[in-house]
Design a protein around this motif. Structure first.
Motif, PDB file in Angstrom:
ATOM      1  N   HIS A 128       0.847  -1.187   0.000  1.00  0.00           N
ATOM      2  CA  HIS A 128       0.000   0.000   0.000  1.00  0.00           C
ATOM      3  C   HIS A 128       0.890   1.248   0.000  1.00  0.00           C
ATOM      4  O   HIS A 128       1.902   1.292   0.703  1.00  0.00           O
ATOM      5  CB  HIS A 128      -0.891  -0.010   1.249  1.00  0.00           C
ATOM      6  CG  HIS A 128      -1.885   1.097   1.281  1.00  0.00           C
ATOM      7  ND1 HIS A 128      -1.548   2.389   1.595  1.00  0.00           N
ATOM      8  CD2 HIS A 128      -3.218   1.089   1.021  1.00  0.00           C
ATOM      9  CE1 HIS A 128      -2.617   3.145   1.544  1.00  0.00           C
ATOM     10  NE2 HIS A 128      -3.653   2.385   1.196  1.00  0.00           N
ATOM     11  N   PRO A 129       0.546   2.272  -0.784  1.00  0.00           N
ATOM     12  CA  PRO A 129       1.399   3.472  -0.872  1.00  0.00           C
ATOM     13  C   PRO A 129       1.742   4.111   0.480  1.00  0.00           C
ATOM     14  O   PRO A 129       2.848   4.632   0.648  1.00  0.00           O
ATOM     15  CB  PRO A 129       0.564   4.436  -1.729  1.00  0.00           C
ATOM     16  CG  PRO A 129      -0.327   3.558  -2.527  1.00  0.00           C
ATOM     17  CD  PRO A 129      -0.613   2.356  -1.680  1.00  0.00           C
ATOM     18  N   ASP A 130       0.847   4.054   1.436  1.00  0.00           N
ATOM     19  CA  ASP A 130       1.114   4.653   2.753  1.00  0.00           C
ATOM     20  C   ASP A 130       2.141   3.876   3.577  1.00  0.00           C
ATOM     21  O   ASP A 130       2.596   4.361   4.616  1.00  0.00           O
ATOM     22  CB  ASP A 130      -0.178   4.771   3.575  1.00  0.00           C
ATOM     23  CG  ASP A 130      -1.161   5.762   2.976  1.00  0.00           C
ATOM     24  OD1 ASP A 130      -0.753   6.576   2.105  1.00  0.00           O
ATOM     25  OD2 ASP A 130      -2.340   5.717   3.374  1.00  0.00           O
ATOM     26  N   TYR A 131       2.500   2.678   3.130  1.00  0.00           N
ATOM     27  CA  TYR A 131       3.414   1.816   3.892  1.00  0.00           C
ATOM     28  C   TYR A 131       4.752   1.597   3.183  1.00  0.00           C
ATOM     29  O   TYR A 131       5.566   0.802   3.640  1.00  0.00           O
ATOM     30  CB  TYR A 131       2.750   0.460   4.155  1.00  0.00           C
ATOM     31  CG  TYR A 131       1.657   0.544   5.193  1.00  0.00           C
ATOM     32  CD1 TYR A 131       1.901   0.217   6.516  1.00  0.00           C
ATOM     33  CD2 TYR A 131       0.372   0.966   4.847  1.00  0.00           C
ATOM     34  CE1 TYR A 131       0.912   0.288   7.473  1.00  0.00           C
ATOM     35  CE2 TYR A 131      -0.628   1.047   5.793  1.00  0.00           C
ATOM     36  CZ  TYR A 131      -0.354   0.707   7.103  1.00  0.00           C
ATOM     37  OH  TYR A 131      -1.343   0.794   8.056  1.00  0.00           O
ATOM     38  N   ARG A 132       4.973   2.270   2.099  1.00  0.00           N
ATOM     39  CA  ARG A 132       6.214   2.077   1.343  1.00  0.00           C
ATOM     40  C   ARG A 132       7.391   2.761   2.019  1.00  0.00           C
ATOM     41  O   ARG A 132       7.226   3.604   2.893  1.00  0.00           O
ATOM     42  CB  ARG A 132       6.030   2.584  -0.078  1.00  0.00           C
ATOM     43  CG  ARG A 132       5.036   1.716  -0.834  1.00  0.00           C
ATOM     44  CD  ARG A 132       4.809   2.147  -2.247  1.00  0.00           C
ATOM     45  NE  ARG A 132       3.780   1.297  -2.850  1.00  0.00           N
ATOM     46  CZ  ARG A 132       3.042   1.646  -3.869  1.00  0.00           C
ATOM     47  NH1 ARG A 132       3.216   2.820  -4.440  1.00  0.00           N
ATOM     48  NH2 ARG A 132       2.132   0.830  -4.344  1.00  0.00           N
TER      49      ARG A 132
END
Length: 150
Positions: free
Chosen positions: A85-89
């Motif tokens: 997920h983009p928020d966890y990259r």
């Protein structure tokens, strides 16, 4: 706390719904239906496609899938639909997920090799190389946009 586990991709299982929602968020251009995902994971190949999920507590935030293939008369797994997920990259989570999934696949001993075919300009290549993947060959590829077919 992050955990990795094999997702249950059975029809109407919560894991499969969470996977489809996250897949659509990360790959909005794919536009697959829930039924298509279920068919692909459970009915298309001689053995099921396996997908490992990365969880932040109970929230699915990443996935790593492997499908069975035959290449030169050897059983190989093709890694695909690997994403965070983009928020966890940028937290090392893709590396953690990949390592756990590959260890789990080695234990199963179904495949001689696990192969990946990431597109040249994708960020995921750097992450694959961090966890021990290496280049074997460059393949010429092309894409056809189904949006342009009339």
């Amino acid at each position: 706390m992050y955990t990795v586990r094999l997702l249950n991709m059975s029809f109407n299982h919560e894991d499969s719904f969470c996977y489809v929602l996250l897949h659509r968020q990360i790959f909005p251009e794919s536009m697959y239906s829930y039924n298509t995902f279920h068919w692909y994971h459970n009915s298309l190949f001689s053995s099921p496609v396996r997908t490992y999920g990365l969880f932040d507590n109970n929230k699915l935030v990443g996935f790593w899938s492997v499908e069975p293939r035959i290449l030169n008369k050897q059983c190989v797994g093709r890694a695909f639909a690997t994403a965070i997920h983009p928020d966890y990259r940028k937290r090392g989570l893709f590396s953690m997920l990949s390592e756990q999934a590959i260890i789990s696949e080695k234990i199963k001993k179904q495949y001689e090799y696990i192969l990946g075919f990431p597109t040249v300009d994708k960020d995921v290549i750097k992450s694959h190389l961090k966890v021990g993947w290496y280049f074997v060959d460059d393949l010429f590829t092309y894409c056809i946009s189904t949006n342009k077919i009339q």
